[in-house]
Design a protein around this motif. Structure first.
Motif, PDB file in Angstrom:
ATOM      1  N   PRO A   1       2.975  -0.779   1.725  1.00 29.02           N
ATOM      2  CA  PRO A   1       1.605  -0.650   2.213  1.00 29.02           C
ATOM      3  C   PRO A   1       1.511  -1.127   3.654  1.00 29.02           C
ATOM      4  O   PRO A   1       2.157  -2.107   4.039  1.00 29.02           O
TER       5      PRO A   1
ATOM      6  N   ALA B   1       0.618   1.996  -5.549  1.00 27.49           N
ATOM      7  CA  ALA B   1       0.792   0.926  -4.571  1.00 27.49           C
ATOM      8  C   ALA B   1      -0.248  -0.170  -4.738  1.00 27.49           C
ATOM      9  O   ALA B   1      -0.002  -1.330  -4.395  1.00 27.49           O
TER      10      ALA B   1
ATOM     11  N   GLY C   1      -0.652   6.233  -3.814  1.00 32.64           N
ATOM     12  CA  GLY C   1      -1.644   5.255  -3.404  1.00 32.64           C
ATOM     13  C   GLY C   1      -2.144   4.417  -4.565  1.00 32.64           C
ATOM     14  O   GLY C   1      -2.297   3.193  -4.447  1.00 32.64           O
TER      15      GLY C   1
ATOM     16  N   LEU D   1       0.562   4.096   3.062  1.00 35.99           N
ATOM     17  CA  LEU D   1       1.947   3.656   2.967  1.00 35.99           C
ATOM     18  C   LEU D   1       2.701   4.035   4.234  1.00 35.99           C
ATOM     19  O   LEU D   1       2.435   5.074   4.838  1.00 35.99           O
TER      20      LEU D   1
END
Length: 312
Positions: free
Chosen positions: A291, A200, A197, A238
Motif C-alpha cells: 500500500p 490489501a 484493493g 498499491l
C-alpha cells in the motif's frame, strides 16, 4: 532488516530469477493435491507459492488468497506452518480446495485454514475479524479460455482432431457475470484491481500483496498483462516495490528445458507461421506490491531458491 525465514542467514541475497520449474507441475502436485484438482484450468505452480510464502512470512503468520481456485496458496501455507484464509467464487473449486486442505492436514500440515465460497471483492466483509492481521496476499488473475486447458490430439470423439477440455472456469451460462474469467479484458482487470484493493485492506503493517501473472495473446495480439495489472493495482492504492521472474521451465546444464503444453507449443508454431515473433512461455512475473501508505515498512528480500527448487 530481518529476513522472514525460520533460520536467519548471515547475509541476505536477493534472487531475481526463481528456479520454480525444476519439477513438472504434475509432479509438484502428485500426492499433495487430489487428482480431481487437475480439472481447474489455471493452477498456480506450488513451487511459486512456497517461494513467496517462505520469503515474505514467518510460521504462524496469516496468508490470504481472494481467488484461491483449488487452494494452492492455502495448501502450501498450512504445510509451511502458516495460517490461511481465502475466497473462491466457484463452488466446485471451493470443494476441491477443501479436499486439498484436508489432505494437507492428514499429511501433518500444522497451519489452519478458513475458506468461503463467495466473491473475492467481498473478502473484507467475509473476514472482518482479520483486518490488520494478514502478512501476505498471494493470488493470480484468471486468464480465461485464451491460455488454459488440457489438449488431447487425435481425439476419437472428434474424428482425429484436437480436443480441448478443462478450459472453462464456469459451465456455459453459469454465473458468467460474476466470474472475472468470463469478462472482457477491461472488466477482468477492473474487478481484479478491486479485489487487490479489498485484500490489501486486511494487511498488517509491512504486509505485501504478491501477484503471479504472465503476458497472454488474445486473438493473436500480445497483451502485456503484467503491465496492465501494475497499472490497475496503482489505481487501488498499491505500488510496485519488487518484480521477479518465476521460471516455468527447468534449468539443466546452464540451459532451459520447456514445460510448455502441447497446446501452447502448437499455438506458438501457428503464430510463427503467421509471422508473429511468438515464444513458448518460460516464466511468470512475480509482482510485489505494498500500500502506498505503508512504504516506510519495506518487504524483506526473498532467499535464493535451492538447486532442487526448494528454498533455503
Amino acid at each position: 532488516m530481518n529476513q522472514p525465514t525460520d533460520r536467519q542467514p548471515d547475509r541476505q541475497v536477493v534472487a531475481s530469477v526463481l528456479a520454480t520449474g525444476q519439477q513438472m507441475s504434475r509432479d509438484q502436485r502428485r500426492g499433495r493435491y487430489t487428482p480431481a484438482s487437475m480439472r481447474h484450468p489455471g493452477k498456480m505452480l506450488p513451487a511459486i507459492a512456497r517461494h513467496v510464502i517462505c520469503a515474505y512470512t514467518r510460521p504462524g503468520e496469516l496468508v490470504a488468497d481472494p481467488m484461491f481456485g483449488i487452494g494452492t496458496t492455502l495448501v502450501e501455507a498450512i504445510h509451511l506452518g502458516r495460517d490461511a484464509i481465502g475466497v473462491e467464487i466457484e463452488g466446485t473449486f471451493t470443494h476441491l480446495a477443501i479436499g486439498n486442505l484436508l489432505l494437507a492436514q492428514s499429511q501433518g500440515a500444522t497451519g489452519t485454514a478458513k475458506v468461503c465460497n463467495g466473491d473475492g471483492r467481498a473478502i473484507g466483509a467475509l473476514f472482518p475479524e482479520r483486518r490488520g492481521q494478514v502478512a501476505l496476499v498471494l493470488t493470480s488473475p484468471p486468464y480465461g479460455k485464451h491460455t488454459h486447458g488440457h489438449v488431447r490430439p487425435d481425439s476419437p470423439t472428434l474424428g482425429g482432431k484436437v480436443e480441448k477440455s478443462n478450459f472453462r472456469y464456469t459451465r456455459p451460462g453459469e454465473r458468467r457475470s460474476a466470474n472475472l474469467a468470463d469478462q472482457p479484458l477491461d472488466g477482468l482487470l477492473g474487478g481484479f484491481g478491486y479485489i487487490l484493493g479489498a485484500s490489501a485492506a486486511l494487511l498488517r503493517p509491512g504486509g505485501i500483496v504478491a501477484v503471479t501473472v504472465r503476458p497472454i495473446r488474445i486473438q493473436g495480439t500480445l497483451v502485456d498483462l503484467p503491465g496492465r495489472v501494475i497499472a490497475v493495482a496503482e489505481e487501488y492504492g498499491l505500488t510496485l516495490v519488487d518484480r521477479r521472474a518465476a521460471l516455468l521451465t527447468a534449468v539443466r546444464g546452464g540451459g532451459l528445458v520447456t514445460r510448455a503444453s502441447f497446446f501452447q507449443l502448437l499455438e506458438t508454431r501457428r503464430a510463427r507461421g503467421r509471422g508473429l515473433p511468438a515464444c513458448a512461455t518460460a516464466h511468470e512475473d512475480l509482482l510485489i506490491f505494498q500500500p502506498v501508505t505503508d512504504l516506510d515498512s519495506p518487504p524483506a528480500p526473498a532467499p535464493v531458491p535451492g538447486r532442487d527448487g526448494g528454498h533455503r
